[in-house]
Design a protein around this motif. Structure first.
Motif, PDB file in Angstrom:
ATOM      1  N   LEU A  34       0.848  -1.186   0.000  1.00  0.00           N
ATOM      2  CA  LEU A  34       0.000   0.000   0.000  1.00  0.00           C
ATOM      3  C   LEU A  34       0.884   1.237   0.000  1.00  0.00           C
ATOM      4  N   PHE A  35       0.704   2.100  -0.994  1.00  0.00           N
ATOM      5  CA  PHE A  35       1.498   3.308  -1.138  1.00  0.00           C
ATOM      6  C   PHE A  35       0.634   4.531  -0.850  1.00  0.00           C
ATOM      7  N   VAL A  65      -6.980  14.725   1.798  1.00  0.00           N
ATOM      8  CA  VAL A  65      -5.735  14.807   2.560  1.00  0.00           C
ATOM      9  C   VAL A  65      -4.622  14.012   1.882  1.00  0.00           C
ATOM     10  N   PHE A  66      -4.917  12.768   1.523  1.00  0.00           N
ATOM     11  CA  PHE A  66      -3.941  11.922   0.838  1.00  0.00           C
ATOM     12  C   PHE A  66      -4.682  10.834   0.076  1.00  0.00           C
ATOM     13  N   THR A  67      -3.979  10.201  -0.853  1.00  0.00           N
ATOM     14  CA  THR A  67      -4.549   9.073  -1.585  1.00  0.00           C
ATOM     15  C   THR A  67      -3.694   7.836  -1.358  1.00  0.00           C
ATOM     16  N   LEU A  68      -4.288   6.677  -1.609  1.00  0.00           N
ATOM     17  CA  LEU A  68      -3.615   5.393  -1.450  1.00  0.00           C
ATOM     18  C   LEU A  68      -3.580   4.673  -2.793  1.00  0.00           C
ATOM     19  N   VAL A 126      -3.458 -10.886 -13.894  1.00  0.00           N
ATOM     20  CA  VAL A 126      -4.661 -11.710 -13.760  1.00  0.00           C
ATOM     21  C   VAL A 126      -5.588 -11.135 -12.685  1.00  0.00           C
ATOM     22  N   LYS A 127      -5.040 -10.768 -11.551  1.00  0.00           N
ATOM     23  CA  LYS A 127      -5.851 -10.217 -10.467  1.00  0.00           C
ATOM     24  C   LYS A 127      -6.491  -8.890 -10.882  1.00  0.00           C
ATOM     25  N   ARG A 128      -5.714  -8.063 -11.597  1.00  0.00           N
ATOM     26  CA  ARG A 128      -6.252  -6.784 -12.059  1.00  0.00           C
ATOM     27  C   ARG A 128      -7.409  -7.010 -13.030  1.00  0.00           C
ATOM     28  N   ARG A 168      -4.883   2.065  -8.872  1.00  0.00           N
ATOM     29  CA  ARG A 168      -4.533   3.437  -9.201  1.00  0.00           C
ATOM     30  C   ARG A 168      -4.818   4.268  -7.952  1.00  0.00           C
ATOM     31  N   PRO A 169      -4.230   5.466  -7.819  1.00  0.00           N
ATOM     32  CA  PRO A 169      -4.468   6.264  -6.605  1.00  0.00           C
ATOM     33  C   PRO A 169      -5.962   6.457  -6.336  1.00  0.00           C
ATOM     34  N   PHE A 170      -6.364   6.219  -5.096  1.00  0.00           N
ATOM     35  CA  PHE A 170      -7.770   6.331  -4.733  1.00  0.00           C
ATOM     36  C   PHE A 170      -7.922   7.023  -3.383  1.00  0.00           C
TER      37      PHE A 170
END
Length: 406
Positions: free
Chosen positions: A40-41, A267-270, A278-280, A306-308
């Protein structure tokens, strides 16, 4: 041959103009996940102080070797409930007693980072000690931090070297936002409360909850707080017949619940990284079906690759035998609000003993059953008061998680 000289590490306050890009570079290096695993970024949207900026008092420190930023730490201070005591209304009225909160000044450490190639040099320890000194100078009696239970390096640093002890293990519950609207029971009416009405309800009914912030009014009036919502049985009250908090509490319905929603998306995204193609593809397929056939209510996996952004539900509480059902309706309402705002998940954090937990829908694969909070008493020159040493107290049924520090 003499001993190898250790590089000189200096610690100072974060300077946005000078340090922002260098701090972001260290954050990116520290968030490189293990190969083949999901990670997780976090993107702080150009504001490294974003996760403490809304607290009553905050500080960010950086560690430098020469001109290179090699570490950082954030901290904030607030006044919260650490226990409760009996208060008697009137000297001679033994029957008219109630519990009132006992407050203390507590500090919170978050966002400790050290560059991977500069670890095992005591930089993290130096940053923690400097931050604790600021806590003490500003009157904080306790300091705590939160980490994943399996983050052994962080747990070891704080418990073995900094004198913290394992304190609480709340659960982070995360539910995806689907492409279809969640169903809210027609047996429940949801009323949007003003910040002042919400404040009265929270102070009258939930002020003795552990970690309840004394400045709850500042939280509720913050621009990131999207509102407080009250669930009651249909036919009891509505937005048009809402009598105000005083009359409501003097004659409440048999069951009710409330929750507030915080817009963490601003404030921020993850972003989840490390997922296979395959999972995507499978996740994308569920979303396509959900959007095309929303009446089927297919539980789709949101695009977390993607950033959310997300919404955080805080101040969850209620009373009565059907309070959990009221909470479930509030969670459905919060899901629909998040869908309208373009968020992909809704999250909350609760005590493992929370009696309303059964009403909170969540996906286990996205949630964390045991977050770990560690706490330390910063000084021995404080009075034990009516609570004693908070670090040695037993957990209560509920816990208040401040959205300003999520």
């Amino acid at each position: 041959m003499g001993e190898e000289l250790k590089p000189m590490v200096s610690v100072r306050e974060f300077d946005p103009d000078r340090d922002r890009e260098r701090v972001e570079a260290v954050e990116r290096i520290c968030e490189v996940g293990p190969s083949g695993k999901l990670s997780l970024f976090t993107d702080m949207l150009g504001d490294p102080i974003c996760r403490v900026r809304h607290s009553p008092a905050f500080l960010m420190l950086v560690a430098e070797i020469g001109e290179e930023v090699v570490g950082m730490i954030r901290g904030c201070i607030k006044t919260v409930t650490c226990g409760k005591r009996l208060s008697r209304n009137g000297k001679h009225n033994a029957n008219n007693t109630k519990h009132v909160p006992v407050y203390t000044k507590v500090a919170y450490i978050l966002g400790l980072r050290v560059s991977p190639n500069q670890r095992r040099m005591g930089i993290g320890l130096k940053l923690v000690h400097r931050m604790e000194a600021w806590f003490r100078d500003n009157g904080a009696e306790y300091s705590y931090m939160a980490t994943e239970n399996d983050n052994l390096a962080s747990v070891k640093l704080f418990t073995d070297k900094c004198g913290y002890s394992k304190f609480r293990t709340p659960s982070i519950l995360v539910n995806p936002v689907f492409a279809h609207r969640a169903r809210v029971s027609p047996k429940v009416t949801i009323i949007s409360l003003s910040p002042s009405d919400a404040e009265v309800l929270y102070r009258r009914r939930f002020a003795t909850t552990e970690f309840f912030p004394r400045d709850i009014d500042s939280v509720l009036k913050n621009k990131l707080s999207l509102g407080t919502f009250l669930a009651v049985p249909s036919g009891s009250y509505s937005g048009e017949t809402w009598p105000g908090p005083d009359l409501f509490l003097s004659d409440p319905p048999k069951s009710w619940a409330l929750v507030s929603v915080w817009n963490s998306k601003e404030v921020f995204t993850l972003e989840v990284r490390g997922a296979s193609r395959v999972k995507r593809t499978l996740a994308k397929t569920t979303r396509v079906v959900d959007r095309a056939l929303p009446w089927l209510r297919v539980p789709s996996i949101p695009d977390l690759f993607r950033p959310f952004g997300f919404h955080f539900m805080y101040g969850l509480g209620g009373e009565g035998p059907d309070a959990a059902k009221m909470v479930k309706a509030l969670c459905g309402f919060a899901h629909n609000l998040a869908m309208e705002k373009g968020c992909r998940v809704v999250a909350t954090e609760v005590s493992p003993n929370e009696p309303l937990r059964s009403g909170i829908p969540h996906w286990k694969m996205l949630s964390c059953d045991e977050d770990l909070w560690c706490m330390k008493r910063l000084g021995e020159d404080y009075s034990d008061g009516s609570v004693g040493d908070w670090t040695k107290s037993q957990p209560g049924m509920s816990i208040f998680v401040d959205p300003r520090e999520v």
